[in-house]
Write a protein that holds these residues in place. Structure first.
Motif, PDB file in Angstrom:
ATOM      1  N   GLU A   1      10.960   1.028   6.388  1.00  0.00           N
ATOM      2  CA  GLU A   1       9.950   1.128   5.339  1.00  0.00           C
ATOM      3  C   GLU A   1       8.902   2.186   5.691  1.00  0.00           C
ATOM      4  OE1 GLU A   1      10.751  -2.235   6.609  1.00  0.00           O
ATOM      5  OE2 GLU A   1       9.867  -3.583   5.124  1.00  0.00           O
TER       6      GLU A   1
ATOM      7  N   VAL B   1      -0.276   4.882  -3.710  1.00  0.00           N
ATOM      8  CA  VAL B   1       0.559   3.717  -3.415  1.00  0.00           C
ATOM      9  C   VAL B   1       1.105   3.761  -1.985  1.00  0.00           C
ATOM     10  CG1 VAL B   1       2.527   2.378  -4.170  1.00  0.00           C
ATOM     11  CG2 VAL B   1       1.058   3.477  -5.844  1.00  0.00           C
TER      12      VAL B   1
ATOM     13  N   TYR C   1      -1.572   3.134   0.488  1.00  0.00           N
ATOM     14  CA  TYR C   1      -1.940   1.718   0.522  1.00  0.00           C
ATOM     15  C   TYR C   1      -1.018   0.963   1.464  1.00  0.00           C
ATOM     16  CZ  TYR C   1      -2.122  -3.128  -0.996  1.00  0.00           C
ATOM     17  OH  TYR C   1      -2.209  -4.496  -1.017  1.00  0.00           O
ATOM     18  N   PHE C   2       0.276   1.213   1.317  1.00  0.00           N
ATOM     19  CA  PHE C   2       1.229   0.515   2.184  1.00  0.00           C
ATOM     20  C   PHE C   2       1.041   0.922   3.642  1.00  0.00           C
ATOM     21  CE2 PHE C   2       3.806  -0.056  -1.733  1.00  0.00           C
ATOM     22  CZ  PHE C   2       3.850  -1.432  -1.673  1.00  0.00           C
TER      23      PHE C   2
ATOM     24  N   GLY D   1      -1.981  -0.813   4.793  1.00  0.00           N
ATOM     25  CA  GLY D   1      -1.879  -2.264   4.661  1.00  0.00           C
ATOM     26  C   GLY D   1      -0.858  -2.887   5.594  1.00  0.00           C
ATOM     27  N   ILE D   2       0.256  -2.224   5.811  1.00  0.00           N
ATOM     28  CA  ILE D   2       1.303  -2.842   6.618  1.00  0.00           C
ATOM     29  C   ILE D   2       1.157  -2.487   8.092  1.00  0.00           C
ATOM     30  CG2 ILE D   2       3.779  -3.075   6.969  1.00  0.00           C
ATOM     31  CD1 ILE D   2       4.210  -2.570   4.074  1.00  0.00           C
TER      32      ILE D   2
END
Lengths: 607, 554
Positions: A134, A167, A170-171, A174-175
């Motif tokens: 990811e 987007v 953000y990931f 965030g991750i």
């Protein structure tokens, strides 16, 4: 001749933009367990992406029918090159138009380079954190989003890329981020989104008034379009860009347009051409409102002083690669937006004394405030984050000095900040990988433990505080020169920022590297390995190269700078310090059109 | 029999042409009845066959729609039938297409859902079909009578469906609330309709529209001693407000939204999905018909008579503007604190109704395109997100709570990605379809150049940022939180494929929206035909809301 290259019949800008996204699609099909394979693929792929962007500068040899090469970016031309133009949503006049000017070119090269560095620097970090598949998907998507925003020559397309970028970032935060990652990620996302949705409304308004302005002032608008297409230095006309813009204007009165089609356009050149004439048709207040709509979005992204609070959080919690990209490229989106949209499309607002005063004041507050807060930080990464606020204050100051040296300096600062601060975040990331902390007090005396690391850190520190012969010196010098030229007080105030910058950077260096090793955990830290060392090589090279010989970069940017100054301060080149030279050089190669533009400009204003 | 009817009378009620007009509906009705019969005949284990039969009915209806209106319609082929009760134009056809697609996806969702609930019954599917028939008639009805009857056909079927889980108290409660409030609102709507009939003397929308200028005329009779004003405008406005209230209830606009969170939460999830898109889109179709086709003159300010000091009155654009602003704010704020996914999506769907209203308020072509386009997109994306929630449902776990999403990326990566796409689309982030829809809705508002509408647009876009906060909560739970329970999912291949197609379509519309904008534009144009003639006048005297800062500069 403008730059041009096609591979398999698809323009090179499309390749540059979409290649990272294609890579992330391919990674989706990898087996989640095969981490090594994914990592290798991502690293190789991002290098390929970088290589593909090189022909933008160097040009490309034709190799058979499949690769039709052409010259690289032509510095004698102003405006967009490598133009690709296809139908997309005919109903609203949105087209898939790509094209880059010198500014975008420089930033694209920076982006592809920092892309490579950010992927390479994640090698061991992400192995430790996990979820590699990811991670690389997101990182590559982010790369595509950013490049897309730089290459778009259609406002609709630009806006899509502009929002798409959020987007993956953000990931990323965030991750894979730090302790407070959820809070920081959502703060980053919502903060920037507020700006962009407001910009959407401004875009729509601009789009819907376009036909009215063109109908009311067609000759003047066309003259402005010609003015934009002509290089002030060489007088050459960028025909392709000009024709696209004129085509877009023709749509306004196109009787063959099927009913239900909106007779407007998103072509950025065309929209820029109506910029100076909105005031005559709709009045100054609308121009200022539109300016605010755009500027809010960009100011949040930069970030300018009162909107900066998301930045330290986002930087602090982002993984190293995220920080590098955030500092190196994403923040530049804001300043790029100012230079590409806010200034040229709304020159009346930008030159409006009160608007300008507000922008400059905020920039100067940003410079000083950012530096002071940076000085008070107890944490390496937060310190660098706040130094970004200060540095970007310089960029904004240079832009709103509204003269060539200020704007050139601002662009130089954009590049320099990307290089130096990117490098600083990399260095901080390495510290974190070794010790899992950013706390300054935890370190001390590292110079004896990690000699190579501390040497590189020193070089980057000196570059960041603007030592002559390093890149930041050039940028800061030009910016300050521009500020002094505009108003002495602004220059004086901004200069204190330089002094403060030296203070917090050197103090940081002293606390981390000098003195005895007080913390036993630091006694056996590993110095840089070969991969880590190599990722700094290009950055160090650029630091010195730009510091010693900045002209290659400046020469790409200058035509754009002149265009912007010509729009915002139409009188600058006529009564400015070098009026004679500029007038002599801007004798048009095409006899009628630009002359027309010169003469009609004051008329339009007089009305 | 049919031929007989044709021969016996010159005055043909049912001719071939008129039957063709309602062929898709007829097919659905036949299949609905067949589903009922089949349900009785089939043994328990084979009940699922009914679902497939119903699905094929929807498919056949789609095919007939495609055959009868292949050139998805130029306005010449707009045809009227059944004593001008039914009008089949682009508007109707596009909406029918929307309903059928929605119904097909809903049936597929239901198969999996009812399997998990162990409530696989035939009447469920026939009720879905009947309600779709109602919706389709709502889109093509141009008479107050046919509009109301089709509305009730839809509504009554859905009342039953909401209470379908008879052993579930929440479901019963939801059905009761929905039914009582729904019946009440139908009454209000009917009251408004009857007053309009009384004022204009017709139930036909076109005739009503033609008669309204007469009603609006203000007769001032002056005698020596007194002055009497014959002003029917208040009555007309009152009936308009009544009808609007009825419609607001159906689309769940604030303050008529109270039923929505409870009904959405209690209803079987598949029905929640169906309701949130089908009922809403159909009500918007009817809303458009009633207000654009029947009451176009009441849109903008209704002129008064200054000489006799009769004030001008605000039109329905103002009413809708206020309602949509409240709806957007309330829906989004309400969703912020919800932990139940269905309830959260209920609030989100309330806010989406508010966004869709923006298109009607703008009253220009961009806005009308926006309404149709947005409903189309909303149908797909909302069914998609509900489909994802249904896909989470497995033995003992409802999948309704936001914590059920925790760590989903590890269990079902593709499902997570699809859900992300639907969520981003609901939030209006490009390159998804939701962005294109919102672009049109906001674009319509901005195009008018009216400062009040610009403020409304600012409010609306700021609220989309708020909405992103709760949509990203899903994302947070799916990607970032650790797994809390490890029961494996019970995947259904059909459901997965359907959702995949929906997700791809959402991205496709976002990236290349040309075709969808095209059909929405045709629909909007045929609907706006009547309002088109007003457009020229509108340009000169733009819609004025009370207290507006004077005429906009354009």
């Amino acid at each position: 001749m403008p730059g041009h290259a096609e591979i398999f019949g698809i323009g090179i800008l499309s390749w540059v933009t979409w290649l990272p996204a294609i890579g992330s699609l391919i990674i989706l099909f990898f087996n989640r367990e095969k981490n090594d394979r994914i990592r290798w693929f991502a690293n190789v792929w991002i290098v390929i992406c970088f290589l593909v962007s090189i022909p933008l500068v160097t040009g490309l040899f034709s190799m058979g029918g499949l690769i039709r090469g052409g010259p690289g970016y032509d510095r004698a031309l102003a405006g967009l090159q490598f133009i690709e133009d296809h139908d997309w949503i005919p109903l609203i006049g949105a087209r898939y138009t790509l094209g880059i000017d010198g500014l975008a070119l420089v930033l694209i090269m920076l982006t592809t380079l920092l892309g490579v560095i950010s992927v390479v620097c994640s090698w061991s970090y992400i192995r430790e954190k996990g979820r590699e598949k990811e991670y690389y998907v997101v990182l590559l998507l982010l790369q595509s989003g950013m490049l897309g925003a730089f290459v778009s020559a259609d406002l609709f397309l630009f806006f899509i890329f502009w929002e798409v970028m959020l987007v993956p970032m953000y990931f990323l935060i965030g991750i894979w981020g730090g302790k407070n990652r959820l809070y920081s990620a959502i703060k980053f996302f919502l903060y920037t989104l507020v700006g962009s949705v407001v910009m959407l409304l401004a875009v729509l308004k601009l789009y819907f008034i376009f036909p009215d302005v063109v109908r009311a002032q067609r000759p003047q608008v066309e003259a402005t379009a010609r003015q934009i297409a002509v290089s002030q230095e060489t007088g050459q006309v960028n025909d392709r860009m000009l024709n696209l813009a004129l085509d877009a204007m023709r749509r306004v009165d196109d009787r063959n347009l099927p009913s239900g089609y909106v007779s407007s356009t998103f072509n950025i050149t065309a929209l820029t051409s109506i910029g100076p004439h909105i005031k005559a048709v709709f009045g100054l207040s609308l121009v200022i409102w539109l300016f605010i709509g755009f500027a809010l979005s960009f100011a949040i992204k930069v970030p300018m002083f009162p909107f900066h609070t998301w930045l330290p959080d986002a930087h602090y919690d982002a993984p190293t690669a995220g920080s590098v990209i955030l500092a190196g490229v994403l923040l530049k989106m804001g300043t790029y937006g100012f230079m590409r949209f806010s200034l040229p499309i709304f020159p009346d607002a930008a030159a409006d004394p009160s608007v300008r005063k507000v922008m400059i004041t905020l920039s100067i507050i940003g410079i000083i405030y950012g530096a002071l807060v940076a000085m008070a930080q107890k944490d390496v990464k937060k310190l660098i984050a706040y130094s970004s606020v200060s540095h970007l204050g310089f960029v904004m100051l240079g832009l709103f000095a509204l003269n060539p040296s200020g704007i050139n300096g601002a662009v130089m600062q954009m590049i320099n900040h990307g290089i130096s601060t990117g490098a600083l975040f990399l260095l901080a990331g390495i510290l974190y990988e070794r010790r899992h902390t950013y706390e300054i007090a935890e370190f001390g005396g590292l110079a004896s433990v990690m000699p190579i690391f501390s040497t590189i850190f020193l070089i980057v520190t000196l570059s960041s505080l603007g030592l002559p012969l390093t890149n930041n010196f050039i940028g800061e010098f030009l910016t300050l020169r521009g500020a002094f030229e505009a108003r002495v007080l602004w220059g004086v105030l901004a200069t204190t920022g330089v002094i403060l910058g030296a203070a917090y950077m050197l103090w940081l260096y002293q606390r981390v590297f000098f003195g005895p090793v007080t913390n036993p955990a630091n006694e056996k830290l590993k110095d840089l390995d070969r991969r880590e060392l190599w990722q700094f090589a290009p950055l160090i090279f650029l630091i010195f190269w730009i510091g010693v010989y900045p002209d290659p970069v400046l020469s790409y940017v200058r035509p754009q700078t002149n265009t912007v100054v010509g729009l915002v301060q139409p009188d600058y080149f006529r009564v400015g310090p070098s009026a004679e030279r500029n007038l002599a050089e801007s004798v048009p190669s095409e006899p009628t059109a630009p002359a027309h533009s010169q003469s009609s400009e004051p008329d339009a204003r007089a009305k | 029999m049919l031929a007989l009817l044709q021969q016996t009378s010159d005055f043909q009620i049912i001719s071939r042409e008129t039957v063709q007009l309602i062929m898709p509906e007829v097919i659905l009705t036949v299949f609905g009845c067949a589903a009922l019969v089949l349900d009785v005949m089939l043994p328990r284990a084979l009940k699922k066959v009914v679902a497939w039969v119903s699905l094929s009915g929807v498919g056949l209806s789609l095919v007939s729609l495609g055959i009868l209106y292949p050139n998805l319609v130029n306005n010449q082929s707009a045809r009227v039938g059944f004593f001008e009760m039914i009008l089949v134009d682009d508007y109707a056809v596009v909406f029918k297409l929307m309903f059928l697609i929605g119904a097909a996806i809903s049936i597929i969702l239901s198969i999996k859902y009812l399997d998990e609930e162990g409530e696989q019954h035939g009447e469920y599917y026939s009720l879905i079909l009947f309600s779709v028939v109602g919706m389709m008639f709502m889109a093509s009805a141009v008479d107050l009578l046919s509009l109301f009857i089709s509305l009730e056909l839809m509504a009554i079927s859905v009342y039953i469906l909401v209470g379908y889980l008879k052993r579930d108290r929440k479901s019963n409660e939801a059905a009761m609330k929905y039914f009582l409030l729904g019946a009440f609102s139908s009454g209000v709507l009917l009251y408004g309709m009857s007053m309009v009939y009384g004022l204009t003397g017709s139930t036909n929308l076109a005739k009503i529209a033609a008669a309204i200028p007469n009603v609006l005329k203000i007769d001032v009779v002056k005698t020596m001693t007194e002055r009497s004003v014959m002003d029917m405008r208040y009555l007309l406005l009152l009936s308009m407000v009544f009808m609007a209230a009825g419609m607001f209830f159906k689309i769940a606009a604030v303050p008529f939204h109270m039923w929505a969170p409870d009904a959405y939460e209690g209803a079987p999830t598949s029905i929640t999905a169906f309701m949130s898109v089908g009922v809403k889109a159909a009500s918007f179709a009817m809303f458009g018909r009633l207000f654009l086709y029947g009451l176009p003159d009441l849109r903008a300010t209704i002129a008064g008579n200054a000489a006799d000091s009769v004030p001008s009155l605000p039109g329905w654009a103002v009413l809708l503007g206020v309602i949509s602003a409240i709806t957007i704010v309330w829906g989004n704020l309400g969703a912020l604190t919800q932990n139940n996914l269905k309830r959260l999506l209920a609030y989100s769907s309330i806010s989406h109704a508010g966004y869709t209203l923006l298109g009607l308020i703008a009253g220009n072509q961009t806005g009308y395109i926006g309404v149709v386009l947005y409903l189309f997109i909303y149908t797909i994306m909302n069914l998609g997100i509900f489909g994802c929630i249904i896909a989470l449902k497995r033995r003992g776990i409802s999948g309704d709570n936001i914590n059920d999403l925790n760590g989903l990326i590890k269990k079902a990566p593709w499902l997570t990605v699809m859900m992300t796409i639907f969520l981003l689309s609901l939030g209006g982030i490009p390159p998804t379809a939701g962005f294109i829809g919102k672009f049109y809705l906001f674009g319509g508002l901005i195009e008018t150049g009216n400062p009040w509408l610009a403020r409304l647009a600012i409010l609306a876009v700021v609220m989309t940022v708020v909405s992103l906060y709760y949509y990203l909560r899903f994302v947070k739970h799916m990607y970032i939180e650790e797994e809390t329970e490890t029961t494996p999912l019970a995947p259904s291949r059909v459901l997965n494929w359907t959702l995949s197609v929906a997700a791809v379509v959402i991205v496709l519309i976002g990236v290349y929206p040309k075709w969808f904008i095209d059909i929405s534009q045709r629909a909007a144009r045929s609907q706006a035909l009547k309002t088109y003639s007003y457009k020229a006048e509108e340009a000169e005297q733009p819609l004025e809301l009370p207290g507006s800062m004077g005429a906009p500069s354009r």
